[in-house]
Design a protein around this motif. Structure first.
Motif, PDB file in Angstrom:
ATOM      1  N   TYR A   1       0.845  -1.207   0.000  1.00 33.25           N
ATOM      2  CA  TYR A   1       0.000   0.000   0.000  1.00 33.25           C
ATOM      3  C   TYR A   1       0.874   1.249   0.000  1.00 33.25           C
ATOM      4  CZ  TYR A   1      -3.495   3.344   1.820  1.00 33.25           C
ATOM      5  OH  TYR A   1      -4.311   4.431   2.011  1.00 33.25           O
ATOM      6  N   ALA A   2       1.876   1.251   0.914  1.00 26.95           N
ATOM      7  CA  ALA A   2       2.740   2.427   1.037  1.00 26.95           C
ATOM      8  C   ALA A   2       3.529   2.667  -0.240  1.00 26.95           C
ATOM      9  CB  ALA A   2       3.681   2.247   2.223  1.00 26.95           C
ATOM     10  N   ARG A   3       4.052   1.596  -0.820  1.00 31.30           N
ATOM     11  CA  ARG A   3       4.846   1.734  -2.044  1.00 31.30           C
ATOM     12  C   ARG A   3       4.017   2.336  -3.172  1.00 31.30           C
ATOM     13  NH1 ARG A   3      10.202   1.568  -2.582  1.00 31.30           N
ATOM     14  NH2 ARG A   3      10.401  -0.397  -1.474  1.00 31.30           N
ATOM     15  N   LYS A   4       2.791   1.853  -3.339  1.00 27.60           N
ATOM     16  CA  LYS A   4       1.932   2.379  -4.397  1.00 27.60           C
ATOM     17  C   LYS A   4       1.518   3.825  -4.120  1.00 27.60           C
ATOM     18  CE  LYS A   4       0.026  -2.012  -6.037  1.00 27.60           C
ATOM     19  NZ  LYS A   4       0.619  -1.849  -7.392  1.00 27.60           N
ATOM     20  N   ALA A   5       1.432   4.189  -2.827  1.00 27.59           N
ATOM     21  CA  ALA A   5       1.049   5.557  -2.466  1.00 27.59           C
ATOM     22  C   ALA A   5       2.189   6.549  -2.634  1.00 27.59           C
ATOM     23  CB  ALA A   5       0.531   5.592  -1.025  1.00 27.59           C
ATOM     24  N   GLY A   6       3.387   6.062  -2.962  1.00 27.60           N
ATOM     25  CA  GLY A   6       4.503   6.964  -3.208  1.00 27.60           C
ATOM     26  C   GLY A   6       5.547   6.988  -2.123  1.00 27.60           C
TER      27      GLY A   6
END
Length: 323
Positions: free
Chosen positions: A158-163
Protein backbone atom coordinates in the motif's frame (compact mmCIF):
# COMPACT_ATOMS: atom_id res chain seq x y z
CA UNK A 1 -87.45 46.70 -9.40
CA UNK A 2 -85.33 49.55 -8.30
CA UNK A 3 -81.68 49.60 -9.26
CA UNK A 4 -79.39 47.80 -6.84
CA UNK A 5 -77.23 50.05 -4.80
CA UNK A 6 -73.53 49.19 -4.61
CA UNK A 7 -72.22 49.45 -1.10
CA UNK A 8 -68.61 50.58 -1.26
CA UNK A 9 -66.06 48.79 0.95
CA UNK A 10 -62.99 50.57 2.24
CA UNK A 11 -59.81 49.71 0.35
CA UNK A 12 -57.94 46.75 1.76
CA UNK A 13 -55.13 47.78 4.01
CA UNK A 14 -52.14 45.81 2.81
CA UNK A 15 -49.83 47.41 5.25
CA UNK A 16 -51.18 45.38 8.17
CA UNK A 17 -49.65 42.22 9.59
CA UNK A 18 -51.61 39.87 7.34
CA UNK A 19 -50.69 41.79 4.20
CA UNK A 20 -47.11 42.07 5.26
CA UNK A 21 -46.94 38.36 6.01
CA UNK A 22 -48.50 37.53 2.66
CA UNK A 23 -46.14 39.83 0.81
CA UNK A 24 -43.17 38.47 2.70
CA UNK A 25 -44.12 34.88 2.06
CA UNK A 26 -44.76 35.65 -1.58
CA UNK A 27 -41.35 37.24 -1.99
CA UNK A 28 -39.45 34.60 -0.03
CA UNK A 29 -40.93 31.44 -1.47
CA UNK A 30 -39.48 31.90 -4.96
CA UNK A 31 -36.08 32.67 -3.37
CA UNK A 32 -36.16 29.53 -1.25
CA UNK A 33 -37.28 27.51 -4.22
CA UNK A 34 -34.48 28.89 -6.37
CA UNK A 35 -31.90 28.21 -3.68
CA UNK A 36 -33.15 24.65 -3.23
CA UNK A 37 -33.18 24.11 -6.97
CA UNK A 38 -29.62 25.41 -7.26
CA UNK A 39 -28.47 23.17 -4.40
CA UNK A 40 -30.07 20.11 -5.97
CA UNK A 41 -28.55 20.98 -9.32
CA UNK A 42 -25.09 21.48 -7.83
CA UNK A 43 -25.37 18.19 -5.98
CA UNK A 44 -26.45 16.43 -9.13
CA UNK A 45 -23.57 17.90 -11.11
CA UNK A 46 -21.15 16.85 -8.37
CA UNK A 47 -22.48 13.28 -8.45
CA UNK A 48 -22.27 13.24 -12.24
CA UNK A 49 -18.68 14.43 -12.10
CA UNK A 50 -17.74 11.79 -9.52
CA UNK A 51 -19.46 9.06 -11.50
CA UNK A 52 -17.68 10.13 -14.68
CA UNK A 53 -14.36 10.19 -12.82
CA UNK A 54 -14.95 6.71 -11.41
CA UNK A 55 -15.80 5.32 -14.83
CA UNK A 56 -12.73 6.94 -16.37
CA UNK A 57 -10.58 5.48 -13.58
CA UNK A 58 -11.97 1.98 -14.16
CA UNK A 59 -11.41 2.34 -17.89
CA UNK A 60 -7.76 3.26 -17.33
CA UNK A 61 -7.22 0.32 -14.97
CA UNK A 62 -8.76 -2.15 -17.40
CA UNK A 63 -6.91 -0.82 -20.43
CA UNK A 64 -3.62 -0.40 -18.58
CA UNK A 65 -3.42 3.32 -19.37
CA UNK A 66 -1.72 4.31 -16.13
CA UNK A 67 1.87 4.74 -15.04
CA UNK A 68 3.94 3.26 -12.21
CA UNK A 69 7.32 4.88 -11.60
CA UNK A 70 10.63 3.21 -10.84
CA UNK A 71 9.88 3.21 -7.09
CA UNK A 72 6.53 1.46 -7.54
CA UNK A 73 4.39 4.56 -7.00
CA UNK A 74 1.00 4.54 -8.72
CA UNK A 75 -0.27 8.17 -8.78
CA UNK A 76 -3.62 7.32 -10.39
CA UNK A 77 -4.43 4.65 -7.80
CA UNK A 78 -3.23 6.92 -4.98
CA UNK A 79 -5.48 9.83 -5.92
CA UNK A 80 -8.65 7.81 -6.53
CA UNK A 81 -8.39 4.90 -4.10
CA UNK A 82 -5.56 4.93 -1.55
CA UNK A 83 -6.08 8.47 -0.24
CA UNK A 84 -9.87 8.47 -0.62
CA UNK A 85 -10.68 6.90 2.80
CA UNK A 86 -8.62 9.56 4.57
CA UNK A 87 -10.26 12.59 2.96
CA UNK A 88 -13.29 12.56 5.33
CA UNK A 89 -10.83 12.47 8.25
CA UNK A 90 -9.00 15.48 6.83
CA UNK A 91 -12.10 17.53 6.05
CA UNK A 92 -14.61 16.61 8.76
CA UNK A 93 -12.95 14.71 11.60
CA UNK A 94 -9.67 16.55 12.13
CA UNK A 95 -10.82 19.68 10.25
CA UNK A 96 -7.26 20.27 9.11
CA UNK A 97 -6.22 23.88 8.58
CA UNK A 98 -3.20 24.42 6.34
CA UNK A 99 -1.01 27.48 6.66
CA UNK A 100 2.08 28.67 4.83
CA UNK A 101 1.27 26.91 1.57
CA UNK A 102 2.93 29.82 -0.24
CA UNK A 103 6.25 28.59 1.19
CA UNK A 104 5.96 25.31 -0.72
CA UNK A 105 7.34 25.74 -4.26
CA UNK A 106 4.82 25.26 -7.05
CA UNK A 107 7.34 23.10 -8.90
CA UNK A 108 10.77 21.65 -8.41
CA UNK A 109 12.45 19.86 -5.54
CA UNK A 110 11.81 20.49 -1.87
CA UNK A 111 12.35 18.57 1.37
CA UNK A 112 9.40 18.76 3.80
CA UNK A 113 10.69 18.06 7.32
CA UNK A 114 8.01 17.61 9.99
CA UNK A 115 7.48 16.62 13.60
CA UNK A 116 6.21 13.06 14.08
CA UNK A 117 3.55 12.02 16.59
CA UNK A 118 0.23 10.32 17.15
CA UNK A 119 1.04 6.59 17.67
CA UNK A 120 -0.20 5.85 14.14
CA UNK A 121 1.55 8.10 11.59
CA UNK A 122 -1.56 9.86 10.33
CA UNK A 123 0.41 13.11 10.25
CA UNK A 124 2.25 11.94 7.14
CA UNK A 125 -1.01 11.10 5.37
CA UNK A 126 -2.67 14.38 6.35
CA UNK A 127 0.38 16.29 5.07
CA UNK A 128 0.13 14.41 1.77
CA UNK A 129 -3.56 15.36 1.47
CA UNK A 130 -2.90 18.99 2.39
CA UNK A 131 -0.42 19.36 -0.45
CA UNK A 132 -2.26 17.25 -3.01
CA UNK A 133 -5.81 18.54 -2.46
CA UNK A 134 -5.35 22.04 -1.07
CA UNK A 135 -2.07 23.45 -2.39
CA UNK A 136 -2.58 25.69 -5.45
CA UNK A 137 -0.17 23.53 -7.48
CA UNK A 138 -1.57 20.25 -6.08
CA UNK A 139 1.90 19.01 -5.21
CA UNK A 140 2.44 15.31 -4.73
CA UNK A 141 4.46 14.48 -1.59
CA UNK A 142 6.83 11.48 -1.64
CA UNK A 143 7.31 10.37 2.00
CA UNK A 144 10.37 8.46 3.16
CA UNK A 145 9.44 5.41 5.26
CA UNK A 146 11.37 3.16 7.64
CA UNK A 147 12.26 -0.47 6.89
CA UNK A 148 9.43 -1.74 9.12
CA UNK A 149 6.81 -0.10 6.89
CA UNK A 150 7.81 -2.21 3.91
CA UNK A 151 8.07 -5.38 5.98
CA UNK A 152 4.44 -5.34 7.11
CA UNK A 153 1.92 -7.44 5.15
CA UNK A 154 -0.31 -5.34 2.86
CA UNK A 155 0.95 -2.10 4.45
CA UNK A 156 4.24 -2.23 2.58
CA UNK A 157 2.58 -2.68 -0.81
CA UNK A 158 0.00 0.00 0.00
CA UNK A 159 2.74 2.43 1.04
CA UNK A 160 4.85 1.73 -2.04
CA UNK A 161 1.93 2.38 -4.40
CA UNK A 162 1.05 5.56 -2.47
CA UNK A 163 4.50 6.96 -3.21
CA UNK A 164 6.36 6.10 0.00
CA UNK A 165 10.02 5.29 -0.56
CA UNK A 166 12.62 3.70 1.68
CA UNK A 167 14.28 6.26 3.93
CA UNK A 168 17.80 5.99 2.56
CA UNK A 169 20.14 8.58 1.09
CA UNK A 170 20.28 7.21 -2.49
CA UNK A 171 16.48 7.12 -2.91
CA UNK A 172 16.00 10.53 -1.31
CA UNK A 173 18.64 12.09 -3.55
CA UNK A 174 17.21 10.50 -6.71
CA UNK A 175 13.76 11.89 -5.90
CA UNK A 176 15.08 15.35 -5.12
CA UNK A 177 17.25 15.39 -8.23
CA UNK A 178 14.13 14.54 -10.23
CA UNK A 179 12.36 17.62 -8.87
CA UNK A 180 10.08 15.78 -6.43
CA UNK A 181 8.68 17.07 -3.16
CA UNK A 182 10.00 14.66 -0.52
CA UNK A 183 8.73 14.27 3.04
CA UNK A 184 10.76 13.13 6.03
CA UNK A 185 9.98 12.85 9.76
CA UNK A 186 13.40 12.60 11.45
CA UNK A 187 12.07 11.73 14.93
CA UNK A 188 11.00 8.34 13.60
CA UNK A 189 9.50 5.89 16.09
CA UNK A 190 10.75 8.00 18.99
CA UNK A 191 8.30 10.68 17.88
CA UNK A 192 5.13 8.71 17.19
CA UNK A 193 5.60 6.41 20.20
CA UNK A 194 6.45 8.98 22.86
CA UNK A 195 4.19 9.23 25.96
CA UNK A 196 1.49 11.86 26.13
CA UNK A 197 3.33 13.77 28.86
CA UNK A 198 6.07 14.55 26.30
CA UNK A 199 3.68 15.82 23.64
CA UNK A 200 5.01 18.49 21.31
CA UNK A 201 8.55 18.07 22.64
CA UNK A 202 10.69 17.18 19.66
CA UNK A 203 12.92 14.12 19.99
CA UNK A 204 16.38 13.83 18.50
CA UNK A 205 16.68 14.19 14.73
CA UNK A 206 19.13 11.33 14.32
CA UNK A 207 22.31 11.92 12.36
CA UNK A 208 20.88 14.49 9.99
CA UNK A 209 20.80 12.32 6.90
CA UNK A 210 17.98 14.42 5.47
CA UNK A 211 20.22 17.50 5.61
CA UNK A 212 22.97 15.71 3.71
CA UNK A 213 20.48 14.75 0.98
CA UNK A 214 19.33 18.37 0.69
CA UNK A 215 22.91 19.65 0.57
CA UNK A 216 23.91 17.22 -2.19
CA UNK A 217 20.93 18.18 -4.36
CA UNK A 218 20.59 21.86 -3.44
CA UNK A 219 16.94 21.34 -2.49
CA UNK A 220 15.37 23.79 -0.02
CA UNK A 221 14.32 22.44 3.38
CA UNK A 222 10.73 23.23 4.44
CA UNK A 223 10.30 23.05 8.25
CA UNK A 224 6.75 21.80 8.88
CA UNK A 225 4.84 21.83 12.18
CA UNK A 226 1.77 19.68 12.85
CA UNK A 227 -0.46 20.38 15.85
CA UNK A 228 -3.33 18.04 16.71
CA UNK A 229 -1.81 14.64 15.99
CA UNK A 230 -0.56 14.25 19.57
CA UNK A 231 -4.14 14.04 20.84
CA UNK A 232 -5.49 11.44 18.39
CA UNK A 233 -4.17 8.47 20.39
CA UNK A 234 -2.79 9.72 23.74
CA UNK A 235 -0.14 7.19 24.82
CA UNK A 236 -0.40 6.43 28.55
CA UNK A 237 1.70 3.26 28.52
CA UNK A 238 3.71 0.85 26.41
CA UNK A 239 3.58 -2.95 26.48
CA UNK A 240 7.25 -3.63 25.76
CA UNK A 241 6.96 -7.41 26.19
CA UNK A 242 4.22 -7.74 23.58
CA UNK A 243 6.08 -5.33 21.34
CA UNK A 244 9.15 -7.59 21.37
CA UNK A 245 7.00 -10.65 20.68
CA UNK A 246 5.32 -8.94 17.72
CA UNK A 247 8.59 -7.47 16.48
CA UNK A 248 7.42 -3.85 16.56
CA UNK A 249 9.13 -0.83 18.15
CA UNK A 250 6.33 -0.28 20.67
CA UNK A 251 2.79 -1.37 21.49
CA UNK A 252 0.95 1.67 22.82
CA UNK A 253 -1.68 1.71 25.52
CA UNK A 254 -4.16 4.57 25.19
CA UNK A 255 -7.32 5.53 27.12
CA UNK A 256 -9.34 3.55 24.54
CA UNK A 257 -6.95 0.84 23.24
CA UNK A 258 -6.99 -2.10 23.84
CA UNK A 259 -9.79 -1.67 26.38
CA UNK A 260 -12.51 -0.92 23.79
CA UNK A 261 -11.33 -3.45 21.24
CA UNK A 262 -11.58 -2.28 17.61
CA UNK A 263 -13.37 0.89 18.74
CA UNK A 264 -10.16 1.87 20.49
CA UNK A 265 -8.57 2.37 17.08
CA UNK A 266 -10.88 5.29 16.28
CA UNK A 267 -8.80 8.48 16.63
CA UNK A 268 -10.05 11.31 18.80
CA UNK A 269 -11.40 14.26 16.75
CA UNK A 270 -8.70 16.76 17.61
CA UNK A 271 -8.34 20.01 15.68
CA UNK A 272 -5.30 19.96 13.37
CA UNK A 273 -3.05 22.75 12.14
CA UNK A 274 -0.33 22.14 9.54
CA UNK A 275 2.06 25.03 8.89
CA UNK A 276 4.81 25.03 6.29
CA UNK A 277 7.61 27.38 7.31
CA UNK A 278 9.87 29.51 5.19
CA UNK A 279 12.30 27.49 3.07
CA UNK A 280 15.84 27.08 4.34
CA UNK A 281 18.04 27.23 1.21
CA UNK A 282 20.91 24.80 0.78
CA UNK A 283 22.16 25.63 -2.72
CA UNK A 284 24.57 28.30 -1.46
CA UNK A 285 26.78 25.86 0.45
CA UNK A 286 30.04 24.81 -1.26
CA UNK A 287 30.40 21.41 -2.88
CA UNK A 288 31.23 18.69 -0.40
CA UNK A 289 29.34 20.32 2.46
CA UNK A 290 27.23 17.19 2.87
CA UNK A 291 30.37 15.38 4.07
CA UNK A 292 30.97 17.87 6.90
CA UNK A 293 29.35 16.35 10.04
CA UNK A 294 29.55 19.62 11.97
CA UNK A 295 27.69 21.55 9.24
CA UNK A 296 25.09 18.81 8.81
CA UNK A 297 24.42 18.80 12.55
CA UNK A 298 24.21 22.61 12.63
CA UNK A 299 21.61 22.76 9.84
CA UNK A 300 19.63 19.88 11.36
CA UNK A 301 19.58 21.67 14.70
CA UNK A 302 18.41 24.85 12.98
CA UNK A 303 15.52 22.99 11.32
CA UNK A 304 14.58 21.33 14.61
CA UNK A 305 14.54 24.64 16.45
CA UNK A 306 12.34 26.29 13.82
CA UNK A 307 9.80 23.45 14.06
CA UNK A 308 9.84 23.49 17.87
CA UNK A 309 9.23 27.24 18.08
CA UNK A 310 6.45 26.98 15.48
CA UNK A 311 4.77 24.26 17.55
CA UNK A 312 4.83 26.46 20.65
CA UNK A 313 3.33 29.36 18.70
CA UNK A 314 0.55 27.25 17.18
CA UNK A 315 -0.30 25.74 20.56
CA UNK A 316 -0.74 29.22 22.00
CA UNK A 317 -3.04 30.17 19.12
CA UNK A 318 -5.19 27.04 19.40
CA UNK A 319 -8.36 27.67 21.40
CA UNK A 320 -8.70 24.09 22.61
CA UNK A 321 -7.75 20.56 21.65
CA UNK A 322 -10.99 19.92 19.74
CA UNK A 323 -11.86 23.35 18.26
Amino acid sequence: MSDARVIPFPPEDRSGPAGAESAASGSEEPGLSDALRDAIGARGRDLDRKAAGALAFLRRRVSGEYEVDEFGADPDLTDHVLLAPFRPLYDHWFRVEMRGEENVPAEGAGLVVGNHSGTIPLDAIMTMLALRDHHPAQRRLRPLGADLVFGLPFVGEYARKAGVTLACAPDAERLLTGGELVGVWPEGYKGIGKPFRDRYKLQRFGRGGFVAAALRTGAPILPTAVVGAEETYPVIGNSRTLARVLGVPYLPLTPTFPWLGPLGLVPLPSKWLIEFGRPIPTDHYPEGSADDPALVFEVADQVREVIQQTLYRLLMQRRSVFT
